[in-house]
Design a protein around this motif. Structure first.
Motif: not given
Length: 325
Positions: A194-206
């Motif tokens: 969940s933490e990792l997905a949150n970090e990647l949420k607003n990147t090019e590759r969510p």
């Protein structure tokens, strides 16, 4: 909504916000879909305060009220479909594997469960016009079955299929794998996911795909005998609900593989039956039963779905990945 911080919620000061973040509740949406007991236990907050915080989060995130059917239909338009790479398999699933749902793959060893999981980890990275979701993958590997070499073979297979020059290393960079050593570690890893997905949420590759391969292996090995069954099912239930929440929060597909047991007293029909009992049966949105056929062919049967008829399709598991037979 995304501009709001936890401290903007009623009953949340800086100290409480820090406690919530430390407990893994980083966003208002994550708090809105949690239960008071869960927040009270993990963040060391009184249960009545936790209930007030959750209500405030639900109002801010606009989660938890009644809606009309047409509003639900509008929201369902956000659900993505991830291609399996096989025409018949996609058609059986109504266009592909759905996001915001748990899809369970069960079958005997060698039936192709891990192969399907690997293929989806590759396909999810494709652009939407090619059946992908332009996203990255988080994989919890409980049986040491993840093979980067297999991903590379499948990426080469896609390059041939689409006439493009895909780089296997680029695909591997977007697959985040963690090895789970026991069932408690497996449950903790879903929080880290969940933490990792949150970090990647607003990147090019969510993150658009969560894989647990296999969901039940550790539970089956650690909880032996009838006396431990209730405890096992309770933990499995919470783990599945955590995974469903990840799928909902990040609009991602959740794939879990499951082992089978043999029912020697079954005189008619197939004697294999999935582990996990009714809890897994009720929580998984789609249940797919894989079994071996001749050569590289596998038969995939849709056993349960809320909106699709039961059906069967044949796929081929080749060096290049999943293909039409």
């Amino acid at each position: 909504m995304s501009e709001m911080s936890l401290e903007d919620l009623d009953h949340v000061g800086p100290a409480t916000a820090q406690k919530l973040i430390d407990a893994g509740f980083n966003t208002i949406e994550a708090i809105a879909v949690a239960s008071p007991a869960e927040i009270a236990t993990s963040a060391d907050i009184g249960e009545s305060t936790a209930a007030k915080i959750i209500n405030a989060a639900r109002k801010s995130a606009d989660i938890g009220g009644f809606e009309t059917g047409d509003m639900v239909l509008d929201r369902r338009k956000l659900v993505g479909k991830l291609t399996t790479g096989c025409t018949e398999f996609n058609e059986m699933l109504g266009g592909g594997v759905e996001t915001q749902s748990i899809t369970e793959l069960y079958g005997e060893f060698g039936s192709g469960k891990t192969q399907v999981a690997h293929q989806l980890a590759v396909n999810v990275q494709l652009p939407k016009e090619k059946g992908g979701l332009n996203g990255s993958v988080i994989m919890i590997d409980t049986e040491n079955t993840f093979r980067p070499e297999r991903i590379a073979q499948m990426v080469d297979g896609l390059s041939q299929k689409h006439g493009e020059d895909y780089d296997p290393e680029e695909f591997l960079k977007h697959i985040h794998v963690a090895r789970a050593y026991n069932s408690n570690h497996q449950i903790l890893l879903s929080d880290s996911a969940s933490e990792l997905a949150n970090e990647l949420k607003n990147t090019e590759r969510p993150v658009r795909l969560f894989i647990v391969d296999s969901l039940t292996a550790h539970f089956r090995a650690e909880y032996v005998g009838r006396g431990t069954l209730a405890d096992r099912q309770q933990k499995l239930n919470k783990h599945l609900h955590d995974l469903q929440r990840l799928g909902d929060l990040f609009n991602a597909a959740v794939i879990v593989t499951n082992q089978v047991m043999s029912k020697p007293d079954a005189f008619f029909g197939d004697p294999t039956k999935p582990i996990g009992g009714h809890i897994l049966g009720h929580t998984a949105t789609f249940r797919l039963y894989l079994r071996k056929s001749k050569g590289d062919k596998r038969i995939v049967r849709l056993v349960d779905s809320p909106n699709l008829p039961d059906g069967e399709s044949i796929i081929a598991v080749t060096t290049e990945g999943l293909q039409d037979p």
